[in-house]
Design a protein around this motif. Sequence first.
Motif, PDB file in Angstrom:
ATOM      1  N   ASN A   8     -55.812  -2.361-116.439  1.00 47.52           N
ATOM      2  CA  ASN A   8     -56.618  -3.604-116.332  1.00 47.52           C
ATOM      3  C   ASN A   8     -56.539  -4.588-117.206  1.00 47.52           C
ATOM      4  O   ASN A   8     -56.294  -6.007-117.138  1.00 47.52           O
ATOM      5  N   THR A   9     -56.240  -4.213-118.727  1.00 46.08           N
ATOM      6  CA  THR A   9     -56.095  -5.132-119.526  1.00 46.08           C
ATOM      7  C   THR A   9     -54.823  -6.055-119.255  1.00 46.08           C
ATOM      8  O   THR A   9     -54.737  -7.113-119.279  1.00 46.08           O
ATOM      9  N   GLY A  10     -53.996  -5.494-118.991  1.00 48.36           N
ATOM     10  CA  GLY A  10     -52.568  -6.012-118.653  1.00 48.36           C
ATOM     11  C   GLY A  10     -52.774  -7.084-117.447  1.00 48.36           C
ATOM     12  O   GLY A  10     -52.316  -8.197-117.219  1.00 48.36           O
ATOM     13  N   PHE A  11     -53.322  -6.678-116.283  1.00 44.16           N
ATOM     14  CA  PHE A  11     -53.675  -7.290-115.258  1.00 44.16           C
ATOM     15  C   PHE A  11     -54.462  -8.708-115.740  1.00 44.16           C
ATOM     16  O   PHE A  11     -54.275  -9.683-115.259  1.00 44.16           O
ATOM     17  N   PHE A  12     -55.559  -8.457-116.468  1.00 42.62           N
ATOM     18  CA  PHE A  12     -56.175  -9.579-116.836  1.00 42.62           C
ATOM     19  C   PHE A  12     -55.521 -10.567-117.749  1.00 42.62           C
ATOM     20  O   PHE A  12     -55.926 -11.771-117.607  1.00 42.62           O
ATOM     21  N   LEU A  13     -54.983  -9.915-118.770  1.00 40.30           N
ATOM     22  CA  LEU A  13     -53.821 -10.796-119.564  1.00 40.30           C
ATOM     23  C   LEU A  13     -52.935 -11.640-118.539  1.00 40.30           C
ATOM     24  O   LEU A  13     -52.933 -12.844-118.967  1.00 40.30           O
ATOM     25  N   GLY A  14     -52.494 -10.928-117.485  1.00 39.41           N
ATOM     26  CA  GLY A  14     -51.646 -11.991-116.797  1.00 39.41           C
ATOM     27  C   GLY A  14     -52.201 -12.816-115.963  1.00 39.41           C
ATOM     28  O   GLY A  14     -51.397 -13.915-115.613  1.00 39.41           O
TER      29      GLY A  14
END
Length: 86
Positions: A8-14
Amino acid sequence: MTILASQNTGFFLGMLLSFVAVAAVVALVAVILALASRIAAQAQVAGEAVVQVRETTDVLHEIETTNSHALAILDGARTARKALTG
Protein backbone atom coordinates in the motif's frame (compact mmCIF):
# COMPACT_ATOMS: atom_id res chain seq x y z
CA MET A 1 0.04 -7.45 7.55
CA THR A 2 3.56 -6.06 6.98
CA ILE A 3 3.50 -7.21 3.37
CA LEU A 4 0.16 -5.50 2.85
CA ALA A 5 1.42 -2.22 4.37
CA SER A 6 4.50 -2.15 2.15
CA GLN A 7 2.40 -2.78 -0.95
CA ASN A 8 0.00 0.00 0.00
CA THR A 9 2.88 2.38 0.70
CA GLY A 10 4.12 1.94 -2.86
CA PHE A 11 0.64 2.53 -4.20
CA PHE A 12 0.13 5.68 -2.16
CA LEU A 13 3.60 6.94 -3.04
CA GLY A 14 2.82 6.39 -6.73
CA MET A 15 -0.51 8.18 -6.39
CA LEU A 16 1.15 11.08 -4.57
CA LEU A 17 3.81 11.43 -7.28
CA SER A 18 1.10 11.27 -9.96
CA PHE A 19 -0.89 14.03 -8.29
CA VAL A 20 2.25 16.17 -7.95
CA ALA A 21 3.07 15.62 -11.64
CA VAL A 22 -0.48 16.51 -12.71
CA ALA A 23 -0.47 19.61 -10.49
CA ALA A 24 2.86 20.70 -12.01
CA VAL A 25 1.51 20.27 -15.53
CA VAL A 26 -1.65 22.22 -14.66
CA ALA A 27 0.47 25.02 -13.18
CA LEU A 28 2.67 25.16 -16.28
CA VAL A 29 -0.33 25.22 -18.61
CA ALA A 30 -1.86 28.04 -16.55
CA VAL A 31 1.37 30.06 -16.84
CA ILE A 32 1.55 29.41 -20.59
CA LEU A 33 -2.06 30.50 -21.08
CA ALA A 34 -1.49 33.68 -19.05
CA LEU A 35 1.57 34.54 -21.13
CA ALA A 36 -0.32 33.81 -24.35
CA SER A 37 -3.04 36.20 -23.24
CA ARG A 38 -0.49 38.95 -22.55
CA ILE A 39 1.17 38.35 -25.91
CA ALA A 40 -2.19 38.59 -27.68
CA ALA A 41 -2.92 41.90 -25.96
CA GLN A 42 0.49 43.27 -26.89
CA ALA A 43 0.06 42.08 -30.48
CA GLN A 44 -3.24 43.98 -30.67
CA VAL A 45 -1.55 47.17 -29.46
CA ALA A 46 1.33 46.66 -31.89
CA GLY A 47 -1.09 46.15 -34.77
CA GLU A 48 -2.86 49.40 -33.97
CA ALA A 49 0.50 51.19 -33.78
CA VAL A 50 1.49 49.85 -37.20
CA VAL A 51 -1.73 51.18 -38.70
CA GLN A 52 -1.13 54.58 -37.12
CA VAL A 53 2.48 54.70 -38.36
CA ARG A 54 1.35 53.76 -41.87
CA GLU A 55 -1.28 56.52 -41.85
CA THR A 56 1.26 59.06 -40.61
CA THR A 57 3.97 58.15 -43.09
CA ASP A 58 1.78 57.85 -46.20
CA VAL A 59 2.40 61.53 -46.92
CA LEU A 60 6.14 60.88 -47.16
CA HIS A 61 5.54 59.32 -50.57
CA GLU A 62 4.44 62.75 -51.80
CA ILE A 63 7.75 64.45 -50.87
CA GLU A 64 9.22 63.82 -54.31
CA THR A 65 6.21 65.48 -55.98
CA THR A 66 6.38 68.40 -53.54
CA ASN A 67 10.09 68.84 -54.22
CA SER A 68 9.63 68.80 -57.97
CA HIS A 69 6.86 71.43 -57.73
CA ALA A 70 9.03 73.56 -55.44
CA LEU A 71 11.91 73.35 -57.92
CA ALA A 72 9.59 74.35 -60.77
CA ILE A 73 8.41 77.36 -58.76
CA LEU A 74 12.02 78.28 -57.94
CA ASP A 75 13.04 78.00 -61.58
CA GLY A 76 10.09 80.21 -62.55
CA ALA A 77 11.07 82.78 -59.92
CA ARG A 78 14.67 82.79 -61.14
CA THR A 79 13.50 83.24 -64.70
CA ALA A 80 11.22 86.11 -63.67
CA ARG A 81 14.02 87.75 -61.69
CA LYS A 82 16.39 87.46 -64.60
CA ALA A 83 13.76 88.97 -66.95
CA LEU A 84 13.11 91.85 -64.54
CA THR A 85 16.74 92.67 -63.80
CA GLY A 86 17.91 92.31 -67.30
